[in-house]
Design an enzyme around this catalytic site. Structure first.
Site, PDB file in Angstrom:
ATOM      1  CG  ASP A 151      -8.249 130.567 -25.061  1.00 23.12           C
ATOM      2  OD1 ASP A 151      -8.351 129.718 -24.149  1.00 23.12           O
ATOM      3  OD2 ASP A 151      -8.326 131.783 -24.853  1.00 23.12           O
ATOM      4  CG  HIS A 152      -5.463 126.052 -22.062  1.00 20.80           C
ATOM      5  ND1 HIS A 152      -4.897 127.258 -21.744  1.00 20.80           N
ATOM      6  CD2 HIS A 152      -5.940 125.553 -20.898  1.00 20.80           C
ATOM      7  CE1 HIS A 152      -5.027 127.474 -20.451  1.00 20.80           C
ATOM      8  NE2 HIS A 152      -5.651 126.450 -19.899  1.00 20.80           N
ATOM      9  CG  HIS A 171      -7.508 131.567 -20.662  1.00 18.94           C
ATOM     10  ND1 HIS A 171      -7.232 131.032 -21.896  1.00 18.94           N
ATOM     11  CD2 HIS A 171      -6.350 131.492 -19.968  1.00 18.94           C
ATOM     12  CE1 HIS A 171      -5.961 130.659 -21.937  1.00 18.94           C
ATOM     13  NE2 HIS A 171      -5.408 130.938 -20.778  1.00 18.94           N
TER      14      HIS A 171
HETATM   15  C1  BG6 Z   1      -2.479 130.087 -18.909  1.00 17.33           C
HETATM   16  C2  BG6 Z   1      -1.886 131.221 -18.134  1.00 17.33           C
HETATM   17  O1  BG6 Z   1      -2.825 130.504 -20.203  1.00 17.33           O
HETATM   18  O2  BG6 Z   1      -3.645 129.614 -18.236  1.00 17.33           O
HETATM   19  C3  BG6 Z   1      -1.514 130.746 -16.730  1.00 17.33           C
HETATM   20  O3  BG6 Z   1      -0.719 131.711 -18.791  1.00 17.33           O
HETATM   21  C4  BG6 Z   1      -2.711 130.145 -16.050  1.00 17.33           C
HETATM   22  O4  BG6 Z   1      -0.994 131.822 -15.954  1.00 17.33           O
HETATM   23  C5  BG6 Z   1      -3.396 129.109 -16.940  1.00 17.33           C
HETATM   24  O5  BG6 Z   1      -2.265 129.538 -14.854  1.00 17.33           O
HETATM   25  C6  BG6 Z   1      -4.721 128.690 -16.327  1.00 17.33           C
HETATM   26  O6  BG6 Z   1      -5.246 127.595 -17.006  1.00 17.33           O
HETATM   27  P1  BG6 Z   1      -6.231 126.588 -16.294  1.00 17.33           P
HETATM   28  O7  BG6 Z   1      -6.619 125.636 -17.376  1.00 17.33           O
HETATM   29  O8  BG6 Z   1      -5.463 125.940 -15.166  1.00 17.33           O
HETATM   30  O9  BG6 Z   1      -7.383 127.392 -15.766  1.00 17.33           O
END
Ligand code: BG6
Length: 502
Positions: free
Chosen positions: A189-190, A252
């Protein structure tokens, strides 16, 4: 995630990327490997294998990855470092629809490993569409590439989305756990690669001042906001089948929620931290359909302008069904049924095509008793918030009341701020370096465990089901560039609360 400063080089290994020609590899994986190489954190005996589908040569793959690196690198690319990294890239053809190709992959990989002396340690990175996760793992398992033996490790990194609901997440977990043990699986999960997200653990548990007040006695409620300016753009087909809730919440937003709400782990290790996170997610109250509808808001954007960009109506986005009821905005009110949080609502919201990009957790403390000021001209006290800023500002803000200088008693709200950029000289990063490094050193702390993923899906399932049945009823339209649907304001207003104003 290391606790102390000195970082060790990972053991020699082969880094095998499925989806090597794709966007994720070019945009994040290779630039992260480059940053690790520049920091001296890649093993000496190392090779990268890019799995390609149609007769692409190693040279062609290297060229393409170099172009990607130049475009997406987070710091100036030093030729010597880049060339050294890309020199260890080899393209190998394999396709799970042609199982025989995996026998060929095994043979070529083993030859390469012997030549590079990588000791048999392997990391398989699935940077592919999710429907390929299980078929690839099955083939890797069939040819014996996943089996740990003779002291060599074998790890599988799985990108998001992990399932599309509870049943599919469970099925994928079951499938993978037939082929590997949990410690070999790294579900990415990034958000857990973000410094400010990792810092929630440190803020809460490396400081003595927060834990005593981190509960229902002192906290009124918690707000988790992930607002994005971008519309759906070219991802119409994926997004229309997914929607804001599935795309962002069980992964997230729940990562943020679990770090904020978990009990203190007994040890800073993957088992203890992930157990506490899974426990708090499974304490989220499962709502019945009527409550799920009452405690949620869905929105879909119409056309509008955000800065210089013209955003087309969601329903006119390529590959979106013209009568789609997919939400591009979701807000939820959740309760956590445990001693720490009983009676403290958690309000979550996320949406696309909004007026600002903002990611934060705002913890609102209970109001001080006002009685003492009743005999003064003061009519209200502003609110005490502790804000964990993730985007656009990375840091922590504490809002509190202070006396305005002067003879009369006047009170105003002020902020004490910590900004990461003012304290540390960190090199700009992709956010994936720590995750990739941790996979290589075998630390699962920043990765999701099967029970955590399933607890997340279980908590959102009532909303998914209720919304599916409700169809277009209750789906609000909001203009691109606005603050989102009015319903999200009303969700808090009816509890006598409001979203934090920035
Ligand atoms: C991704 C989603 O996992 O996370 C995207 O699929 C979203 O739709 C993105 O834009 C948001 O990531 P961050 O790091 O820009 O908040």
């Amino acid at each position: 995630m290391t606790v102390s400063a000195p970082q060790i080089k990972p053991a020699p290994c082969a880094f095998v990327i499925f989806g090597a020609t794709g966007d994720l590899t070019h945009r994040l994986v290779i630039p992260s490997l480059y940053n690790l190489a520049a920091a001296g954190l890649l093993p000496e005996r190392f090779c990268v294998v890019g799995i390609v589908r149609r007769g692409m040569s190693s040279d062609a793959l290297r060229d393409s990855l170099m172009q990607g690196l130049k475009k997406f690198a987070t710091r100036p690319v030093e030729d010597a470092v880049a060339e050294r990294l890309l020199a260890c890239v080899t393209a190998i053809e394999a396709d799970p629809r042609q199982p025989d190709s995996f026998d060929g992959l095994k043979e070529t990989l083993e030859r390469l490993e012997a030549a590079r002396n990588t000791g048999g340690n392997r990391l398989f990175y699935l940077a592919t569409p999710p429907d390929a996760f299980a078929p690839i793992a099955r083939q890797l398992g069939r040819v014996g590439l996943l089996q740990e033996q003779d002291g060599a490790w074998r790890r599988l990194v799985v990108e998001k989305p992990f399932g599309t609901d509870l049943a599919s997440a469970k099925a994928l977990n079951e499938e993978l756990l037939k082929l590997l043990t949990e410690h070999q699986i790294y579900r990415i999960d990034h958000y857990l690669g973000k410094e400010t997200v990792q810092n929630i653990l440190v803020l809460r548990f490396a400081n003595g001042i927060f834990e005593p007040i981190w509960n229902r006695n002192h906290i009124d409620h918690v707000q988790i906001t992930v607002e994005e300016k971008l519309g759906v753009g070219h991802r119409g087909s994926f997004y229309d089948a997914t929607g804001a809730l599935r795309d962002m919440v069980p992964n997230h937003l729940f990562q943020l929620l679990s770090l904020v709400a978990m009990e203190p782990p007994i040890r800073f290790d993957a088992h203890s931290v992930r157990s506490e996170k899974a426990d708090v997610l499974s304490a989220i109250q499962i709502q019945n359909e009527a409550d799920a509808l009452k405690n949620s808001v869905r929105g879909q954007y119409t056309g509008g302008r955000i800065g210089d960009a013209e955003i087309v109506d969601y329903l006119s986005t390529p590959e979106v069904r013209p009568d789609s009821t997919t939400e591009t905005y979701a807000a939820l009110k959740l309760s956590i049924d445990n001693w720490r949080w009983a009676g403290v609502p958690f309000y979550l919201r996320t949406g696309k095509a909004l007026g600002a990009k903002r990611t934060e957790v705002a913890i609102k403390f209970k109001q001080a008793p006002f009685a003492m000021f009743a005999c003064t001209p003061i009519t209200r006290l502003s609110q005490n918030y502790l804000v964990i800023g993730i985007e656009p500002t990375q840091g922590i803000t504490l809002q509190f009341n202070t006396k305005v200088p002067g003879p009369a008693i006047t009170i105003d709200g002020v902020e004490m701020k910590f900004h990461y950029k003012d304290y540390f000289n960190a090199e700009p990063s992709t956010g994936y370096e720590t995750l990739i490094y941790d996979c290589m050193i075998g630390d699962n702390i920043l990765f999701q465990r099967a029970d955590g993923v399933e607890a997340g899906w279980r908590a959102v399932e009532p909303f998914l089901d209720a919304w599916k049945k409700a169809g277009a009823t209750g789906l609000e339209r909001y203009q691109a560039g606005s603050a989102g649907p009015q319903g999200a304001e009303d969700l808090l207003k009816r509890d006598g609360r409001s979203w934090r104003i920035v």
